[in-house]
Motif scaffolding. Structure first.
Motif, PDB file in Angstrom:
ATOM      1  N   ARG A 122      86.709  37.390  80.984  1.00  0.00           N
ATOM      2  CA  ARG A 122      86.105  36.958  79.712  1.00  0.00           C
ATOM      3  C   ARG A 122      84.957  35.997  79.951  1.00  0.00           C
ATOM      4  NH1 ARG A 122      91.772  36.377  76.494  1.00  0.00           N
ATOM      5  NH2 ARG A 122      91.941  38.571  75.954  1.00  0.00           N
ATOM      6  N   SER A 123      85.128  35.123  80.929  1.00  0.00           N
ATOM      7  CA  SER A 123      84.039  34.202  81.268  1.00  0.00           C
ATOM      8  C   SER A 123      82.821  34.974  81.747  1.00  0.00           C
ATOM      9  CB  SER A 123      84.481  33.215  82.349  1.00  0.00           C
ATOM     10  OG  SER A 123      85.480  32.369  81.867  1.00  0.00           O
ATOM     11  N   LYS A 124      83.055  35.989  82.559  1.00  0.00           N
ATOM     12  CA  LYS A 124      81.949  36.806  83.056  1.00  0.00           C
ATOM     13  C   LYS A 124      81.283  37.569  81.907  1.00  0.00           C
ATOM     14  CE  LYS A 124      80.684  40.250  86.429  1.00  0.00           C
ATOM     15  NZ  LYS A 124      81.100  41.099  87.526  1.00  0.00           N
ATOM     16  N   ALA A 125      82.078  38.100  81.003  1.00  0.00           N
ATOM     17  CA  ALA A 125      81.529  38.816  79.850  1.00  0.00           C
ATOM     18  C   ALA A 125      80.683  37.874  78.998  1.00  0.00           C
ATOM     19  CB  ALA A 125      82.647  39.433  79.016  1.00  0.00           C
ATOM     20  N   GLU A 126      81.151  36.658  78.812  1.00  0.00           N
ATOM     21  CA  GLU A 126      80.393  35.663  78.048  1.00  0.00           C
ATOM     22  C   GLU A 126      79.080  35.352  78.760  1.00  0.00           C
ATOM     23  OE1 GLU A 126      79.358  33.257  74.944  1.00  0.00           O
ATOM     24  OE2 GLU A 126      81.043  34.649  75.050  1.00  0.00           O
ATOM     25  N   LEU A 127      79.127  35.240  80.061  1.00  0.00           N
ATOM     26  CA  LEU A 127      77.929  34.979  80.861  1.00  0.00           C
ATOM     27  C   LEU A 127      76.866  36.052  80.593  1.00  0.00           C
ATOM     28  CD1 LEU A 127      77.830  34.061  84.595  1.00  0.00           C
ATOM     29  CD2 LEU A 127      76.588  36.039  83.793  1.00  0.00           C
ATOM     30  N   LEU A 128      77.294  37.300  80.488  1.00  0.00           N
ATOM     31  CA  LEU A 128      76.346  38.393  80.299  1.00  0.00           C
ATOM     32  C   LEU A 128      75.723  38.414  78.911  1.00  0.00           C
ATOM     33  CD1 LEU A 128      78.215  41.216  82.235  1.00  0.00           C
ATOM     34  CD2 LEU A 128      76.202  39.918  82.977  1.00  0.00           C
ATOM     35  N   THR A 129      76.268  37.641  77.973  1.00  0.00           N
ATOM     36  CA  THR A 129      75.653  37.568  76.640  1.00  0.00           C
ATOM     37  C   THR A 129      74.516  36.555  76.593  1.00  0.00           C
ATOM     38  OG1 THR A 129      77.116  35.833  75.767  1.00  0.00           O
ATOM     39  CG2 THR A 129      77.866  38.135  75.548  1.00  0.00           C
ATOM     40  N   LEU A 130      74.411  35.712  77.615  1.00  0.00           N
ATOM     41  CA  LEU A 130      73.365  34.694  77.631  1.00  0.00           C
ATOM     42  C   LEU A 130      71.996  35.353  77.774  1.00  0.00           C
ATOM     43  CD1 LEU A 130      75.224  32.089  79.851  1.00  0.00           C
ATOM     44  CD2 LEU A 130      74.987  32.082  77.357  1.00  0.00           C
ATOM     45  N   LYS A 131      71.003  34.768  77.135  1.00  0.00           N
ATOM     46  CA  LYS A 131      69.691  35.410  77.026  1.00  0.00           C
ATOM     47  C   LYS A 131      68.812  35.250  78.261  1.00  0.00           C
ATOM     48  CE  LYS A 131      70.182  36.669  72.677  1.00  0.00           C
ATOM     49  NZ  LYS A 131      70.981  37.833  72.558  1.00  0.00           N
ATOM     50  N   THR A 132      68.799  34.073  78.870  1.00  0.00           N
ATOM     51  CA  THR A 132      67.826  33.837  79.942  1.00  0.00           C
ATOM     52  C   THR A 132      68.485  33.858  81.318  1.00  0.00           C
ATOM     53  OG1 THR A 132      68.073  31.424  79.969  1.00  0.00           O
ATOM     54  CG2 THR A 132      66.487  32.347  78.372  1.00  0.00           C
ATOM     55  N   VAL A 133      67.657  34.108  82.315  1.00  0.00           N
ATOM     56  CA  VAL A 133      68.135  34.075  83.698  1.00  0.00           C
ATOM     57  C   VAL A 133      68.665  32.685  84.017  1.00  0.00           C
ATOM     58  CG1 VAL A 133      67.449  34.338  86.126  1.00  0.00           C
ATOM     59  CG2 VAL A 133      66.512  35.880  84.389  1.00  0.00           C
ATOM     60  N   GLN A 155      71.192  38.629  96.126  1.00  0.00           N
ATOM     61  CA  GLN A 155      71.105  39.900  95.404  1.00  0.00           C
ATOM     62  C   GLN A 155      72.450  40.265  94.780  1.00  0.00           C
ATOM     63  OE1 GLN A 155      69.631  42.569  98.376  1.00  0.00           O
ATOM     64  NE2 GLN A 155      71.671  43.136  99.068  1.00  0.00           N
ATOM     65  N   GLU A 156      73.545  39.825  95.395  1.00  0.00           N
ATOM     66  CA  GLU A 156      74.865  40.073  94.821  1.00  0.00           C
ATOM     67  C   GLU A 156      75.044  39.275  93.528  1.00  0.00           C
ATOM     68  OE1 GLU A 156      77.710  39.270  97.913  1.00  0.00           O
ATOM     69  OE2 GLU A 156      76.598  40.546  99.306  1.00  0.00           O
ATOM     70  N   ILE A 157      74.522  38.052  93.524  1.00  0.00           N
ATOM     71  CA  ILE A 157      74.591  37.237  92.304  1.00  0.00           C
ATOM     72  C   ILE A 157      73.773  37.907  91.206  1.00  0.00           C
ATOM     73  CG2 ILE A 157      73.994  35.022  91.239  1.00  0.00           C
ATOM     74  CD1 ILE A 157      74.479  33.752  94.013  1.00  0.00           C
ATOM     75  N   ALA A 158      72.588  38.410  91.564  1.00  0.00           N
ATOM     76  CA  ALA A 158      71.752  39.092  90.572  1.00  0.00           C
ATOM     77  C   ALA A 158      72.522  40.244  89.931  1.00  0.00           C
ATOM     78  CB  ALA A 158      70.457  39.586  91.221  1.00  0.00           C
ATOM     79  N   SER A 159      73.198  41.037  90.750  1.00  0.00           N
ATOM     80  CA  SER A 159      74.004  42.142  90.211  1.00  0.00           C
ATOM     81  C   SER A 159      75.125  41.624  89.324  1.00  0.00           C
ATOM     82  CB  SER A 159      74.617  42.958  91.350  1.00  0.00           C
ATOM     83  OG  SER A 159      73.631  43.663  92.035  1.00  0.00           O
ATOM     84  N   GLU A 160      75.749  40.554  89.768  1.00  0.00           N
ATOM     85  CA  GLU A 160      76.887  40.016  89.028  1.00  0.00           C
ATOM     86  C   GLU A 160      76.477  39.447  87.675  1.00  0.00           C
ATOM     87  OE1 GLU A 160      80.539  36.975  89.952  1.00  0.00           O
ATOM     88  OE2 GLU A 160      79.416  37.798  91.634  1.00  0.00           O
ATOM     89  N   ILE A 161      75.298  38.844  87.591  1.00  0.00           N
ATOM     90  CA  ILE A 161      74.885  38.242  86.322  1.00  0.00           C
ATOM     91  C   ILE A 161      73.976  39.163  85.508  1.00  0.00           C
ATOM     92  CG2 ILE A 161      75.219  35.905  87.205  1.00  0.00           C
ATOM     93  CD1 ILE A 161      72.166  35.574  87.329  1.00  0.00           C
ATOM     94  N   GLY A 162      73.725  40.361  86.031  1.00  0.00           N
ATOM     95  CA  GLY A 162      73.003  41.374  85.265  1.00  0.00           C
ATOM     96  C   GLY A 162      71.517  41.125  85.130  1.00  0.00           C
ATOM     97  N   VAL A 163      70.882  40.628  86.188  1.00  0.00           N
ATOM     98  CA  VAL A 163      69.425  40.441  86.183  1.00  0.00           C
ATOM     99  C   VAL A 163      68.855  41.071  87.453  1.00  0.00           C
ATOM    100  CG1 VAL A 163      69.600  38.296  84.853  1.00  0.00           C
ATOM    101  CG2 VAL A 163      69.456  38.174  87.348  1.00  0.00           C
ATOM    102  N   SER A 164      67.544  41.267  87.466  1.00  0.00           N
ATOM    103  CA  SER A 164      66.925  41.823  88.667  1.00  0.00           C
ATOM    104  C   SER A 164      66.910  40.769  89.776  1.00  0.00           C
ATOM    105  CB  SER A 164      65.490  42.277  88.373  1.00  0.00           C
ATOM    106  OG  SER A 164      64.655  41.152  88.172  1.00  0.00           O
ATOM    107  N   ARG A 165      66.860  41.235  91.005  1.00  0.00           N
ATOM    108  CA  ARG A 165      66.776  40.302  92.144  1.00  0.00           C
ATOM    109  C   ARG A 165      65.539  39.429  92.011  1.00  0.00           C
ATOM    110  NH1 ARG A 165      67.543  45.007  96.195  1.00  0.00           N
ATOM    111  NH2 ARG A 165      65.327  44.988  95.870  1.00  0.00           N
ATOM    112  N   GLU A 166      64.443  40.053  91.623  1.00  0.00           N
ATOM    113  CA  GLU A 166      63.182  39.312  91.521  1.00  0.00           C
ATOM    114  C   GLU A 166      63.266  38.191  90.489  1.00  0.00           C
ATOM    115  OE1 GLU A 166      62.691  43.275  93.236  1.00  0.00           O
ATOM    116  OE2 GLU A 166      63.538  42.647  91.310  1.00  0.00           O
ATOM    117  N   ALA A 167      63.895  38.479  89.358  1.00  0.00           N
ATOM    118  CA  ALA A 167      64.036  37.446  88.318  1.00  0.00           C
ATOM    119  C   ALA A 167      64.891  36.288  88.829  1.00  0.00           C
ATOM    120  CB  ALA A 167      64.633  38.044  87.054  1.00  0.00           C
ATOM    121  N   LEU A 168      65.962  36.615  89.537  1.00  0.00           N
ATOM    122  CA  LEU A 168      66.813  35.558  90.081  1.00  0.00           C
ATOM    123  C   LEU A 168      66.051  34.749  91.124  1.00  0.00           C
ATOM    124  CD1 LEU A 168      69.537  34.107  90.271  1.00  0.00           C
ATOM    125  CD2 LEU A 168      70.181  35.779  92.018  1.00  0.00           C
TER     126      LEU A 168
END
Length: 184
Positions: A122-133, A155-168
Motif C-alpha cells: 500500500r505504501s508503494k501504491a501510494e508512492l506511485l500516486t505522487l506527481k513529481t519525481v 535504475q532499479e529505483i527508477a523502475s520501482e518508483i515508476g519514472v525514467s532512469r533519466e528523470a531520476l
C-alpha cells in the motif's frame, strides 16, 4: 520474516535452488508448484507493461518469501529474476497449504507476515500516486530508511518508483548540486 515462521517454512523445504544473475526463478504463466524463500541474494518480481516498461512489484532479499500471493494462484502473473547470485529453498505448494491448515499457530504467523507485506504494498501504491519525481524519490527514501543505494542500483529505483532512469538521474544530480551549495 518472523523467526518462528522462518524456521517453520524451512522445515517444510524439500528442495534448494541456485540462480545466477539474470536467471529466472519463474516466469509469467508458469504453473505455481512451490513457495520460494531466499537465503542469499536478491530476486525482483517484475511485471512488464504493454509499452515495455518494467515495474518492480517486489524486491526480495535474504529471508523473503518470493511472491507470496501466488500460493493461491494456478499460474504466476509476473516474472521473478535474480539480480545477483541467489540461493534459497522451495516448499511444494500443496504441502504448504496443508501445513497451514493443520497448524493454526503458524497460520497466524503467516497472516501477520502477509499483513506487513500488504502494508508495504500500500505504501508503494501510494508512492506511485505522487506527481513529481522529487516527491516519489522522497517517499522511496522514507520507505527505505533514507538510504540511496550505489549508482549501479539507481535504475532499479527508477523502475520501482515508476519514472525514467533519466528523470531520476536528473533529480539526484539536482539534489547533489543543492547539497554542495548548502555546504559552501
Amino acid at each position: 520474516m518472523l523467526s518462528d515462521l522462518s524456521r517453520f517454512l524451512e522445515s517444510l523445504s524439500q528442495s534448494r535452488f541456485r540462480l545466477a544473475q539474470g536467471e529466472a526463478l519463474f516466469r509469467k504463466d508458469d504453473a505455481v508448484l512451490a513457495l520460494h524463500v531466499l537465503r542469499i541474494g536478491e530476486v525482483h518480481v517484475v511485471r512488464h507493461g504493454v509499452s515495455g516498461n518494467r515495474l518492480i512489484l517486489q524486491r526480495a532479499g535474504p529471508g523473503s518469501v518470493v511472491s507470496e500471493p501466488s500460493v493461491h494462484s494456478e499460474r504466476y502473473h509476473c516474472d521473478a529474476v535474480a539480480i545477483c547470485q541467489t540461493e534459497g529453498y522451495s516448499i511444494p505448494r500443496a504441502l504448504f497449504v496443508v501445513s497451514m491448515a493443520e497448524n493454526p499457530a503458524m497460520a497466524s504467523l503467516w497472516t501477520r507476515h502477509l499483513a506487513r507485506e500488504a502494508q508495504k504494498a500500500r505504501s508503494k501504491a501510494e508512492l506511485l500516486t505522487l506527481k513529481t519525481v522529487s516527491e516519489r524519490l522522497d517517499a522511496w527514501l522514507d520507505l527505505n530508511d533514507a538510504a540511496l543505494p550505489t549508482r549501479g542500483k539507481w535504475q532499479e529505483i527508477a523502475s520501482e518508483i515508476g519514472v525514467s532512469r533519466e528523470a531520476l538521474y536528473r533529480e539526484i544530480a539536482t539534489r547533489r548540486k543543492q547539497d554542495r551549495a548548502t555546504d559552501s
